[in-house]
Write a protein that holds these residues in place. Structure first.
Motif, PDB file in Angstrom:
ATOM      1  N   SER A  81      81.800 116.753  33.915  1.00  0.00           N
ATOM      2  CA  SER A  81      81.237 116.448  35.226  1.00  0.00           C
ATOM      3  C   SER A  81      80.081 115.459  35.093  1.00  0.00           C
ATOM      4  O   SER A  81      79.794 114.692  36.016  1.00  0.00           O
ATOM      5  CB  SER A  81      80.757 117.728  35.917  1.00  0.00           C
ATOM      6  OG  SER A  81      79.786 118.374  35.117  1.00  0.00           O
ATOM      7  N   ARG A  82      79.410 115.520  33.961  1.00  0.00           N
ATOM      8  CA  ARG A  82      78.340 114.558  33.705  1.00  0.00           C
ATOM      9  C   ARG A  82      78.093 114.468  32.214  1.00  0.00           C
ATOM     10  O   ARG A  82      78.442 115.379  31.467  1.00  0.00           O
ATOM     11  CB  ARG A  82      77.053 114.931  34.431  1.00  0.00           C
ATOM     12  CG  ARG A  82      76.477 116.293  34.058  1.00  0.00           C
ATOM     13  CD  ARG A  82      75.185 116.545  34.798  1.00  0.00           C
ATOM     14  NE  ARG A  82      75.356 116.553  36.247  1.00  0.00           N
ATOM     15  CZ  ARG A  82      74.583 115.870  37.079  1.00  0.00           C
ATOM     16  NH1 ARG A  82      73.612 115.098  36.616  1.00  0.00           N
ATOM     17  NH2 ARG A  82      74.776 115.933  38.374  1.00  0.00           N
ATOM     18  N   SER A  96      76.544 102.888  33.326  1.00  0.00           N
ATOM     19  CA  SER A  96      76.076 104.095  34.007  1.00  0.00           C
ATOM     20  C   SER A  96      76.596 104.090  35.437  1.00  0.00           C
ATOM     21  O   SER A  96      76.246 103.214  36.235  1.00  0.00           O
ATOM     22  CB  SER A  96      74.548 104.154  34.001  1.00  0.00           C
ATOM     23  OG  SER A  96      74.046 104.218  32.676  1.00  0.00           O
ATOM     24  N   SER A  97      77.440 105.050  35.748  1.00  0.00           N
ATOM     25  CA  SER A  97      78.122 105.097  37.034  1.00  0.00           C
ATOM     26  C   SER A  97      78.729 106.481  37.209  1.00  0.00           C
ATOM     27  O   SER A  97      78.704 107.297  36.303  1.00  0.00           O
ATOM     28  CB  SER A  97      79.275 104.073  37.106  1.00  0.00           C
ATOM     29  OG  SER A  97      78.819 102.748  36.980  1.00  0.00           O
ATOM     30  N   ILE A  98      79.304 106.676  38.380  1.00  0.00           N
ATOM     31  CA  ILE A  98      80.193 107.814  38.592  1.00  0.00           C
ATOM     32  C   ILE A  98      81.618 107.297  38.479  1.00  0.00           C
ATOM     33  O   ILE A  98      81.964 106.284  39.103  1.00  0.00           O
ATOM     34  CB  ILE A  98      79.969 108.455  39.967  1.00  0.00           C
ATOM     35  CG1 ILE A  98      78.532 108.967  40.086  1.00  0.00           C
ATOM     36  CG2 ILE A  98      80.964 109.597  40.195  1.00  0.00           C
ATOM     37  CD1 ILE A  98      78.187 109.470  41.471  1.00  0.00           C
ATOM     38  N   TYR A  99      82.419 107.972  37.679  1.00  0.00           N
ATOM     39  CA  TYR A  99      83.815 107.591  37.511  1.00  0.00           C
ATOM     40  C   TYR A  99      84.670 108.672  38.179  1.00  0.00           C
ATOM     41  O   TYR A  99      84.496 109.865  37.923  1.00  0.00           O
ATOM     42  CB  TYR A  99      84.164 107.452  36.030  1.00  0.00           C
ATOM     43  CG  TYR A  99      83.446 106.281  35.400  1.00  0.00           C
ATOM     44  CD1 TYR A  99      82.156 106.432  34.891  1.00  0.00           C
ATOM     45  CD2 TYR A  99      84.037 105.028  35.355  1.00  0.00           C
ATOM     46  CE1 TYR A  99      81.480 105.351  34.345  1.00  0.00           C
ATOM     47  CE2 TYR A  99      83.374 103.942  34.804  1.00  0.00           C
ATOM     48  CZ  TYR A  99      82.097 104.109  34.309  1.00  0.00           C
ATOM     49  OH  TYR A  99      81.415 103.031  33.768  1.00  0.00           O
ATOM     50  N   GLN A 151      85.890 115.500  41.441  1.00  0.00           N
ATOM     51  CA  GLN A 151      84.456 115.563  41.737  1.00  0.00           C
ATOM     52  C   GLN A 151      83.669 114.442  41.067  1.00  0.00           C
ATOM     53  O   GLN A 151      82.511 114.217  41.385  1.00  0.00           O
ATOM     54  CB  GLN A 151      83.895 116.915  41.281  1.00  0.00           C
ATOM     55  CG  GLN A 151      84.362 118.072  42.133  1.00  0.00           C
ATOM     56  CD  GLN A 151      83.861 117.934  43.568  1.00  0.00           C
ATOM     57  OE1 GLN A 151      82.679 117.800  43.818  1.00  0.00           O
ATOM     58  NE2 GLN A 151      84.784 117.948  44.502  1.00  0.00           N
ATOM     59  N   GLY A 152      84.320 113.763  40.141  1.00  0.00           N
ATOM     60  CA  GLY A 152      83.655 112.631  39.502  1.00  0.00           C
ATOM     61  C   GLY A 152      82.950 113.021  38.215  1.00  0.00           C
ATOM     62  O   GLY A 152      82.617 114.186  37.988  1.00  0.00           O
TER      63      GLY A 152
END
Lengths: 114, 112
Positions: free
Chosen positions: A9-10, A88-91, A107-108
């Motif tokens: 998730s991160r 650095s991003s949300i994928y 959910q990314g």
């Protein structure tokens, strides 16, 4: 509807390393997509993950940087290679519903490169 | 190329006031149009969609949108905004390969 599980998730990663993101769908789907959402920005399509063949990449994205696997109709991975802070991003992983009437999103994965 | 435009980057409304978020599309044929909402730290949730038929579409959470071909628009509306509606809203349309093209997003802030 389709339920998409995305892992991790991160993550916080060192520059120069690679991270593989997994996307698991609870049903067989023909088309899977990977998007990137840079900080404060909208979503941009990276590529279409095709089962049994190479992914189709959008302009500005290349296979060496974002290799994608699609071994079957329920699973795909996206690797972010040789990372830099600009990655650095949300994928997000996405699939199209069975009747092609809706797109579903995981959910990314929030990636921070330091 | 197909595109979606959201002219408003940031909108602030008072709680209980009405809301309209603008979306314009560029596409030759009848587009498939969507509105998604993204709350902080959350994924994307579909609010509503338009494919054909009735141009006024009802969605979840009291939202509606109206498709106007003459104006190439698909604006999102809500008669009375709640504090929980504060989020980022994205208009999107399908490309020919069933991937989505997203607008730049509109950030909604709700004042008490």
């Amino acid at each position: 509807s389709a339920v998409i599980s995305q892992k991790p998730s991160r993550d916080i990663c060192q520059r120069g390393t690679s991270l593989t993101i997994q996307c698991q769908v609870d049903s067989q789907v023909t088309m899977m997509f990977w998007y990137r959402q840079q900080p404060g920005q909208s979503l941009t399509l990276i590529a279409t993950a095709n089962q049994g063949s190479e992914a189709t990449y959008e302009s500005g994205f290349v296979i060496d940087k974002f290799p994608i696997s699609r071994p079957n109709l329920t699973f795909s991975t996206l690797t972010v290679s040789n990372m830099s802070p600009e990655d650095s991003s949300i994928y997000l992983c996405s699939v199209t519903g069975a009747r092609n009437t809706e797109a579903f999103f995981g959910q990314g994965t929030r990636l921070t490169v330091v | 190329a197909q595109s979606v435009t959201q002219p408003d980057i940031h909108i602030t409304v008072s709680e209980g006031a009405s809301l309209e978020l603008r979306c314009n599309y560029s596409y030759g044929a009848t587009p498939y149009l969507f509105w998604y909402v993204q709350s902080p730290g959350q994924g994307l949730q579909l609010l509503l969609k338009y494919f054909s038929g009735d141009t006024l579409v009802q969605g979840i959470k009291g939202f509606e949108a109206e498709f106007k071909r003459s104006q190439s628009s698909f604006n999102l509306r809500k008669p009375s905004v709640h504090w929980s509606d504060a989020a980022e809203y994205f208009c999107a349309s399908y490309t020919g390969r069933r991937a989505l093209t997203f607008g730049s997003g509109t950030r909604l802030q709700v004042q008490p």
